[in-house]
Design an enzyme around this catalytic site. Structure first.
Site, PDB file in Angstrom:
ATOM      1  N   SER A 175       0.785  -1.226   0.000  1.00  0.00           N
ATOM      2  CA  SER A 175       0.000   0.000   0.000  1.00  0.00           C
ATOM      3  C   SER A 175       0.822   1.284   0.000  1.00  0.00           C
ATOM      4  O   SER A 175       2.044   1.278  -0.068  1.00  0.00           O
ATOM      5  CB  SER A 175      -0.977   0.028   1.181  1.00  0.00           C
ATOM      6  OG  SER A 175      -0.288   0.273   2.394  1.00  0.00           O
ATOM      7  N   TYR A 216      -2.867   0.258  -3.318  1.00  0.00           N
ATOM      8  CA  TYR A 216      -4.090   0.743  -2.686  1.00  0.00           C
ATOM      9  C   TYR A 216      -3.710   1.706  -1.568  1.00  0.00           C
ATOM     10  O   TYR A 216      -2.572   1.736  -1.114  1.00  0.00           O
ATOM     11  CB  TYR A 216      -4.945  -0.417  -2.163  1.00  0.00           C
ATOM     12  CG  TYR A 216      -4.257  -1.249  -1.108  1.00  0.00           C
ATOM     13  CD1 TYR A 216      -4.450  -0.982   0.246  1.00  0.00           C
ATOM     14  CD2 TYR A 216      -3.408  -2.287  -1.462  1.00  0.00           C
ATOM     15  CE1 TYR A 216      -3.810  -1.737   1.218  1.00  0.00           C
ATOM     16  CE2 TYR A 216      -2.772  -3.045  -0.497  1.00  0.00           C
ATOM     17  CZ  TYR A 216      -2.974  -2.767   0.841  1.00  0.00           C
ATOM     18  OH  TYR A 216      -2.339  -3.507   1.797  1.00  0.00           O
TER      19      TYR A 216
END
Length: 158
Positions: free
Chosen positions: A26, A59
């Protein structure tokens, strides 16, 4: 129904504040920045590092509000270092016919060297007889209308 992918949010020229290769994937971003452009936690984003040309998908995780944090994690941390400049954007699937009929608006946050807002723009697709017209419009900060417009004119931004 034909779907197309359009950018809906961009953090432009944000500075890497940290990079954590031992974290599980991430990118962690100041939640205020995410909210400003409408990127949700866990939303997929594309990132390009302007210092070395590296590009990746990951993400988003929300970071501390007001911190200016932009911290690639996991493998992405190996693609950048502190103080690198990134462009981070999120796309959304749109129905092409709806875009041609109703248009589309993306929010663009342009960062200063501390990841504060230097400029905020809307990039807009306006419907026009079965096609669209593109416009990039600065958002004028509250209370700075004439001063801000004059500065934009003098710097050839409008």
């Amino acid at each position: 129904m034909t779907t197309i992918k359009l950018m809906h949010a961009k953090l432009h020229r944000v500075r890497v504040t940290d990079a954590k290769p031992d974290y599980v994937g991430s990118v962690t971003i100041d939640s205020d920045l995410l909210e400003k452009v409408g990127i949700l936690p866990l939303e997929e984003v594309q990132i390009v590092n302007l210092n070395n040309g590296q590009r990746w998908l990951t993400y988003v995780l929300p970071g501390q509000a007001g911190s200016g944090m932009v911290c690639p994690n996991g493998g992405a941390a190996l693609l950048c270092k502190k103080d690198d400049i990134l462009i981070i954007w999120a796309n959304e699937q749109c129905d092409r016919a709806e875009v041609l009929e109703n248009g589309h608006k993306a929010k663009i946050f342009v960062a200063d060297e501390n990841n504060h807002c230097r400029e905020f723009l809307y990039q807009i697709l306006n419907p026009n007889q079965g096609s669209v017209e593109f416009h990039s419009l600065p958002v004028i900060p509250e209370g700075k209308t004439s001063e801000y417009l004059q500065q934009m004119i003098e710097t050839n931004k409008i």
